[in-house]
Design an enzyme around this catalytic site. Structure first.
Site, PDB file in Angstrom:
ATOM      1  N   ALA A  37     -10.672 -30.286  -3.967  1.00  0.00           N
ATOM      2  CA  ALA A  37     -10.073 -30.598  -2.822  1.00  0.00           C
ATOM      3  C   ALA A  37     -10.799 -29.720  -1.379  1.00  0.00           C
ATOM      4  O   ALA A  37     -10.535 -30.113  -0.467  1.00  0.00           O
ATOM      5  CB  ALA A  37      -8.672 -30.228  -2.705  1.00  0.00           C
ATOM      6  N   ALA A  38     -11.609 -28.707  -1.705  1.00  0.00           N
ATOM      7  CA  ALA A  38     -12.316 -28.414  -0.551  1.00  0.00           C
ATOM      8  C   ALA A  38     -13.879 -28.967  -0.696  1.00  0.00           C
ATOM      9  O   ALA A  38     -14.477 -28.487   0.333  1.00  0.00           O
ATOM     10  CB  ALA A  38     -12.775 -26.626  -0.786  1.00  0.00           C
ATOM     11  N   GLY A  39     -14.158 -29.933  -1.208  1.00  0.00           N
ATOM     12  CA  GLY A  39     -15.168 -30.594  -1.242  1.00  0.00           C
ATOM     13  C   GLY A  39     -15.485 -31.631  -0.137  1.00  0.00           C
ATOM     14  O   GLY A  39     -14.425 -32.215   0.366  1.00  0.00           O
ATOM     15  N   GLN A  40     -16.728 -32.319  -0.187  1.00  0.00           N
ATOM     16  CA  GLN A  40     -17.165 -33.324   0.684  1.00  0.00           C
ATOM     17  C   GLN A  40     -16.432 -34.661   0.578  1.00  0.00           C
ATOM     18  O   GLN A  40     -15.737 -35.142   1.487  1.00  0.00           O
ATOM     19  CB  GLN A  40     -18.570 -33.708   0.491  1.00  0.00           C
ATOM     20  CG  GLN A  40     -19.395 -32.841   1.343  1.00  0.00           C
ATOM     21  CD  GLN A  40     -21.088 -33.638   1.416  1.00  0.00           C
ATOM     22  OE1 GLN A  40     -21.141 -34.383   2.450  1.00  0.00           O
ATOM     23  NE2 GLN A  40     -21.795 -33.318   0.362  1.00  0.00           N
ATOM     24  N   ASN A 130     -19.060 -30.555 -18.039  1.00  0.00           N
ATOM     25  CA  ASN A 130     -17.886 -31.224 -17.360  1.00  0.00           C
ATOM     26  C   ASN A 130     -16.977 -31.408 -18.439  1.00  0.00           C
ATOM     27  O   ASN A 130     -15.685 -31.491 -18.190  1.00  0.00           O
ATOM     28  CB  ASN A 130     -18.258 -32.490 -16.687  1.00  0.00           C
ATOM     29  CG  ASN A 130     -18.702 -32.224 -15.374  1.00  0.00           C
ATOM     30  OD1 ASN A 130     -17.937 -31.596 -14.543  1.00  0.00           O
ATOM     31  ND2 ASN A 130     -19.962 -32.530 -15.047  1.00  0.00           N
ATOM     32  N   GLN A 137      -8.205 -29.798 -17.674  1.00  0.00           N
ATOM     33  CA  GLN A 137      -7.253 -30.514 -16.885  1.00  0.00           C
ATOM     34  C   GLN A 137      -6.510 -31.539 -17.697  1.00  0.00           C
ATOM     35  O   GLN A 137      -5.192 -31.770 -17.283  1.00  0.00           O
ATOM     36  CB  GLN A 137      -7.925 -31.248 -15.892  1.00  0.00           C
ATOM     37  CG  GLN A 137      -8.738 -30.292 -14.928  1.00  0.00           C
ATOM     38  CD  GLN A 137      -9.495 -31.046 -13.555  1.00  0.00           C
ATOM     39  OE1 GLN A 137      -9.616 -32.367 -13.642  1.00  0.00           O
ATOM     40  NE2 GLN A 137      -9.884 -30.173 -12.708  1.00  0.00           N
ATOM     41  N   GLY A 155     -15.077 -37.505 -10.517  1.00  0.00           N
ATOM     42  CA  GLY A 155     -16.247 -36.600 -10.770  1.00  0.00           C
ATOM     43  C   GLY A 155     -17.095 -37.041 -11.977  1.00  0.00           C
ATOM     44  O   GLY A 155     -16.658 -37.569 -12.994  1.00  0.00           O
ATOM     45  N   ASP A 184     -19.506 -48.732  -6.769  1.00  0.00           N
ATOM     46  CA  ASP A 184     -20.336 -49.857  -7.041  1.00  0.00           C
ATOM     47  C   ASP A 184     -19.887 -51.209  -6.874  1.00  0.00           C
ATOM     48  O   ASP A 184     -20.805 -51.983  -6.348  1.00  0.00           O
ATOM     49  CB  ASP A 184     -20.613 -49.522  -8.859  1.00  0.00           C
ATOM     50  CG  ASP A 184     -20.879 -48.177  -9.080  1.00  0.00           C
ATOM     51  OD1 ASP A 184     -21.822 -47.584  -8.600  1.00  0.00           O
ATOM     52  OD2 ASP A 184     -20.429 -47.671  -9.906  1.00  0.00           O
ATOM     53  N   HIS A 212     -20.448 -45.839 -14.947  1.00  0.00           N
ATOM     54  CA  HIS A 212     -20.989 -45.455 -13.525  1.00  0.00           C
ATOM     55  C   HIS A 212     -22.246 -44.762 -13.626  1.00  0.00           C
ATOM     56  O   HIS A 212     -22.196 -43.345 -13.564  1.00  0.00           O
ATOM     57  CB  HIS A 212     -19.928 -44.657 -12.913  1.00  0.00           C
ATOM     58  CG  HIS A 212     -20.164 -44.219 -11.448  1.00  0.00           C
ATOM     59  ND1 HIS A 212     -20.571 -45.286 -10.575  1.00  0.00           N
ATOM     60  CD2 HIS A 212     -20.597 -43.142 -11.014  1.00  0.00           C
ATOM     61  CE1 HIS A 212     -20.763 -44.257  -9.587  1.00  0.00           C
ATOM     62  NE2 HIS A 212     -20.806 -43.077  -9.775  1.00  0.00           N
TER      63      HIS A 212
END
Length: 356
Positions: A37-40, A130, A137, A155, A184, A212
């Site tokens: 949530a703090a990312g771009q 990942n 999660q 992600g 896409d 993806h």
């Protein structure tokens, strides 16, 4: 006739209709989780969620924002900005580094955060890093989320991350885990609109098949373009089969890399828009349009079973359904097999990591 008291003409009062508007009825707030949530990507995504662009103009949201502990300072700044937006639909914000807090009772989850690919890192290395994140999660979602929660994995590698997440959340239906190929899909729609010289809204039913990744297959063979109020097949309108098999496909496949080369950063704005589109259509429906979603494969169109594969889908009442009965050309068959093989290999590698 004159007024008795003053001799002036009497005032005639006409009866007017008074229109009383029904008050807008707001739904009870739903809890929505966003990781990374703090990312771009989240920086663009959070406003869209909280403004009503995703869940509708009468649906308040309570945001649960998850990131790693070292990012809490940055995340608190994001929380301050959300407050400063004074958004009527934002019922509250919970910033946290604890997955179980973030996923408690959520109705929707945007899993944006993941280990980014670093220079020299092989795709297998990225997958390994990942798998552990999405295993954790998945376990947290299984423990504390609503059982009807809708989960979108953004992600990368998104398809296989979604598969692993679902594996570790067995109490949540597998069809509630999806991967984002809408970026896409949007790219493909925009490329065709540009080629045909029409507004992007006039092109529909483009398809993204598979992963993806650079093996994805952007397919225009069933797409339609509105010309003068009449829907025409895109292949006939383009009238260039070679373009649709080569330039169109490779442009969409490599668009992310092209954005990074130009911007020196990833395509965060368009990714956030695509995530919003995906979840909005999942909650509110697609109408007469097809959209592309990474969903658990049932083997449709000869694809590998039990991988998360991008198909054309329609959505009604919150349930997606794969579009059936499409003709698969020899060229399309070859492309589907390539991307399916990659997803099967990713699944095998991910499951090996899970054994560690």
């Amino acid at each position: 006739m004159s007024c008795f008291c003053c001799g002036s003409a009497p005032r005639i009062v006409e009866e007017t209709e008074i229109i009383v508007k029904e008050p807008v009825v707001m739904a009870a707030p739903i809890k929505v989780a966003v990781t990374g949530a703090a990312g771009q990507i989240a920086y663009s995504l959070l406003y869209q969620i909280a403004s009503g662009a995703v869940f509708g103009p009468n649906q308040p949201v309570y945001l649960h924002l998850l990131d790693i502990a070292p990012m809490m300072g940055v995340l608190n700044g994001v929380v301050m900005e959300l407050a400063d937006c004074a958004l009527p639909l934002l019922a509250g914000v919970l910033p946290t580094a604890n997955p179980e807090e973030a996923f408690k009772d959520v109705a929707a989850a945007f899993l944006v955060g993941s280990m980014p690919r670093k220079e020299g890192m092989e795709r297998k290395d990225l997958l390994s890093a990942n798998v552990r994140i999405f295993k954790e999660q998945g376990q947290a979602l299984d423990k504390v989320a609503r059982k009807d929660v809708k989960i979108l994995v953004v992600g990368n590698p998104a398809n296989t991350n979604a598969l692993i997440c679902s594996k570790y959340a067995p109490s949540i239906p597998r069809e509630n885990f999806t991967a984002m190929t809408r970026l896409d899909h949007n790219r493909a729609q925009a490329q065709l609109a540009d080629k045909l010289g029409v507004p992007v809204r006039d092109v529909k039913n483009v398809i993204i098949w598979g992963n993806h990744s650079s093996t994805q297959f952007p397919d225009a063979s069933n797409a339609l373009v509105n010309v003068g109020g009449i829907n025409k097949p895109v292949p006939a309108a383009v009238n260039d089969d070679e373009y649709l098999k080569t330039t169109f496909v490779t442009t969409v496949q490599k668009r992310g890399a092209a954005v990074i080369a130009a911007r020196k950063m990833s395509s965060a704005l368009s990714a956030a828009k695509a995530a919003s589109d995906h979840m909005r259509d999942w909650f509110l429906g697609t109408g007469d349009r097809w959209v592309s979603m990474g969903v658990i494969s049932d083997g449709s169109y000869g694809t590998p079973r039990d991988v998360v594969f991008s198909f054309p889908v329609t959505v009604t009442n919150g349930k997606w359904k794969i579009v059936e009965g499409l003709t698969i050309s020899d060229f399309a068959r070859e492309m589907l097999d390539i991307t399916g093989k990659e997803l099967a290999e990713e699944k095998r590698d991910a499951l090996e990591v899970c054994k560690d």
